[in-house]
Design an enzyme around this catalytic site. Structure first.
Site, PDB file in Angstrom:
ATOM      1  N   ASN A   1       3.257 -25.053 -54.603  1.00  0.00           N
ATOM      2  CA  ASN A   1       3.636 -24.679 -53.177  1.00  0.00           C
ATOM      3  C   ASN A   1       4.527 -25.516 -52.433  1.00  0.00           C
ATOM      4  O   ASN A   1       4.210 -26.191 -51.485  1.00  0.00           O
ATOM      5  CB  ASN A   1       2.249 -24.571 -52.338  1.00  0.00           C
ATOM      6  CG  ASN A   1       1.458 -25.717 -52.420  1.00  0.00           C
ATOM      7  OD1 ASN A   1       1.438 -26.598 -53.410  1.00  0.00           O
ATOM      8  ND2 ASN A   1       0.673 -25.879 -51.243  1.00  0.00           N
TER       9      ASN A   1
ATOM     10  N   ASP B   1      -9.276 -29.455 -53.388  1.00  0.00           N
ATOM     11  CA  ASP B   1      -8.505 -28.422 -52.839  1.00  0.00           C
ATOM     12  C   ASP B   1      -7.536 -29.142 -51.826  1.00  0.00           C
ATOM     13  O   ASP B   1      -7.331 -28.836 -50.669  1.00  0.00           O
ATOM     14  CB  ASP B   1      -9.127 -27.252 -52.129  1.00  0.00           C
ATOM     15  CG  ASP B   1      -8.000 -25.942 -52.108  1.00  0.00           C
ATOM     16  OD1 ASP B   1      -7.172 -25.959 -53.061  1.00  0.00           O
ATOM     17  OD2 ASP B   1      -8.280 -25.021 -51.323  1.00  0.00           O
TER      18      ASP B   1
END
Length: 418
Positions: A96, A306
């Site tokens: 990302n 995460d």
């Protein structure tokens, strides 16, 4: 790199020295001796730390930095330093960025930037071009360049046929496909778990159903495609049930859970603190209980921080418009160690490597030193001053964590906070 580690308690069931307190001699990055007491005639650097414990190097299967394109969030250099000081010798890094990592050249760029660091960076390539969910990316080329998996980070694959094709294509070269568990049309504009809390706060809800429908769909497709699938960051009790049933059917599926989804419920959002705006959303205590049970019985294969740095301009705004995400590397050990035994905590922090094709190295004479150093017993309040990440968007800020991390010895390098 040469060092003599003094009085370290080894936590490694695969080592002959498991649970023993020993000295460890490391020469040129390789463990050359392990014994109760080792002399130091060559005057190597000695490592003496309070209540020192050592395990195999930790691995995180879902880490985001920012480079290229979002260096204000995090750079590769500082991100890998943060990972090292947090005890991680290996991290799988998401695609990302800007541009999205979706080609051979992009994978090569990440690996080149990560050279000569103590922490290994394993790139995850995008599953679709630009992560837009329309056309498959150059998966085979990225695999050849060093990609360990393929994932459109936090972007669900809406087209079931595209998911089928991705699984079938990847099976030709043993590629690992990851699918974010959210059905977009059901989740809609929801910004938190759909529950009595969302109603009372006046925030749009994202129901557990959105996750569970996508998990069920992907498992049906996996059964048809006869490939292998990883479902990252599940968050609901029903998702655990679905994956447990799939494993009983011998489907080749693994899954992970984000550490914060094991600790916080949606009630934390009552203060509208955007650090608690994460995806998948924080759920209920019932979901947390089911997730922890899933970890204990092996349904959930691995945990992840995460880690997702978001700059302050995208967090210090109205809740509806704030970006999703929390940093998590620095708090991962202390948070897990607060809810599990130290043995289970280390097991969780070292699992997942095999699924991503990453070599493990037990703490044994003759093996390369790939080690995480920590003290499991010292409590502290996690504050901004302890964050080495460029972005400070931590869901664990001002929370008490159990244990501290000293750093790592890996890749013939040593990174220690003390």
């Amino acid at each position: 790199m040469n060092a003599l580690v003094k009085s370290a308690t080894i936590i490694d069931p695969k080592s002959d020295f498991h649970n023993e307190t020993v000295d460890i001699l490391i020469e040129k990055g390789v463990i050359s001796n392990i014994s109760k007491r080792i002399s130091n005639p060559k005057n190597h650097k000695e490592i003496k730390l309070d209540n020192l414990h050592i395990s195999q190097g930790w691995f995180d299967s879902s880490v985001s930095f920012g480079e290229p394109g979002y260096e204000e969030r995090e750079t590769i250099e500082n991100g890998l330093k943060t990972a090292a000081l947090s005890g991680f010798t290996s991290v799988a890094v998401n695609a990302n960025t800007n541009p999205v990592i979706d080609s051979h050249a992009d994978i090569h760029f990440l690996k080149l930037k990560a050279e000569k660091h103590a922490t290994n960076l394993y790139p995850i390539g995008a599953l679709t071009r630009n992560s837009d969910g329309k056309v498959l990316a150059e998966m085979f080329d990225m695999k050849n360049a060093g990609a360990v998996a393929f994932y459109d980070y936090k972007h669900p694959i809406d087209d079931p046929n595209l998911m089928k094709l991705a699984l079938q294509y990847a099976s030709n070269f043993n590629g690992l496909v990851c699918s974010f568990p959210q059905e977009s049309k059901i989740s809609g504009l929801g910004v938190m778990n759909e529950n009595i809390t969302s109603t009372s706060l006046g925030l749009k809800g994202n129901p557990a159903l959105a996750e569970e429908l996508q998990v069920a769909r992907d498992l049906f497709i996996l059964d048809y495609a006869e490939a292998k699938l990883h479902i990252p960051t599940i968050s609901t009790a029903k998702s655990v049930e679905l994956i447990r049933a799939a494993k009983k059917k011998k489907l080749n599926v693994t899954c992970s859970v984000a550490i914060h989804n094991l600790i916080f419920t949606d009630e934390e959002l009552s203060t509208f603190n955007t650090n608690f705006k994460v995806l998948p959303s924080l759920r209920t205590q019932k979901d947390i209980d089911a997730l922890i049970e899933g970890i204990k019985d092996g349904t959930i294969d691995m945990i992840t921080s995460d880690h997702n740095p978001i700059d302050i301009e995208d967090k210090k705004i109205e809740f509806d418009y704030a970006k999703y995400g929390t940093i998590g590397l620095e708090s991962a050990f202390g948070a897990l160690n607060s809810i599990f035994t130290i043995k289970k905590t280390i097991e969780l922090l070292t699992k997942g490597k095999e699924r991503f094709g990453i070599e493990s190295s037990s703490i044994s004479i003759g093996n390369k030193a790939d080690l995480s150093l920590f003290n499991p017993n010292e409590n502290s309040i996690f504050s901004k001053e302890q964050m080495t990440s460029r972005s400070k968007n931590s869901i664990f800020e001002n929370r008490e964590l159990k244990g501290i991390v000293y750093g790592i010895i890996a890749n013939n390098k040593m990174i220690l906070s003390k």
